[in-house]
Motif scaffolding. Structure first.
Motif, mmCIF file in Angstrom:
data_model
loop_
_atom_site.group_PDB
_atom_site.id
_atom_site.type_symbol
_atom_site.label_atom_id
_atom_site.label_comp_id
_atom_site.label_asym_id
_atom_site.label_seq_id
_atom_site.Cartn_x
_atom_site.Cartn_y
_atom_site.Cartn_z
ATOM 1 N N ALA A 1 0.840 -1.194 0.000
ATOM 2 C CA ALA A 1 0.000 0.000 0.000
ATOM 3 C C ALA A 1 0.877 1.247 0.000
ATOM 4 O O ALA A 1 2.039 1.206 0.395
ATOM 5 C CB ALA A 1 -0.903 0.012 1.224
ATOM 6 N N SER A 2 0.305 2.322 -0.451
ATOM 7 C CA SER A 2 0.964 3.617 -0.326
ATOM 8 C C SER A 2 -0.036 4.566 0.305
ATOM 9 O O SER A 2 -1.242 4.359 0.243
ATOM 10 C CB SER A 2 1.425 4.139 -1.686
ATOM 11 O OG SER A 2 0.316 4.387 -2.522
ATOM 12 N N SER A 3 0.472 5.603 0.927
ATOM 13 C CA SER A 3 -0.425 6.567 1.553
ATOM 14 C C SER A 3 -0.042 7.967 1.101
ATOM 15 O O SER A 3 1.063 8.199 0.615
ATOM 16 C CB SER A 3 -0.376 6.457 3.071
ATOM 17 O OG SER A 3 0.930 6.727 3.516
#
Length: 82
Positions: A13-15
């Motif tokens: 995931a990336s944020s």
């Protein structure tokens, strides 16, 4: 309990804000070593990291759909027989 090495794919995931068109993160290959607690064919495998005569700790359950390979490392006799 047998000791095994499980190679498996985990989510990535990336944020935060990202530019449109940026490539999403790819799944990550993980390696987990533990005592084979349970294997439900077609469903999941559960490993326990620490065991003694009366207790166990740190259980990891991995969906079978995420598993790339399972490699036996060592066969162990039951703790009750030690």
């Amino acid at each position: 309990m047998d000791v095994v090495l499980v190679e498996w794919l985990d989510a990535a995931a990336s944020s935060g804000w990202r530019p449109r068109g940026e490539e999403p993160p790819e799944p990550v290959t993980c390696y987990t070593v533990g005592h084979l607690l349970k294997h439900v064919e077609g469903a999941y495998i559960s490993l326990v990291m620490s065991v003694n005569l009366n207790e166990m700790a740190d259980i990891t359950t991995i969906p079978e759909s995420a598993i790339i390979s399972v490699t036996p490392l060592a066969a162990r006799q039951p703790l009750a027989d030690v």
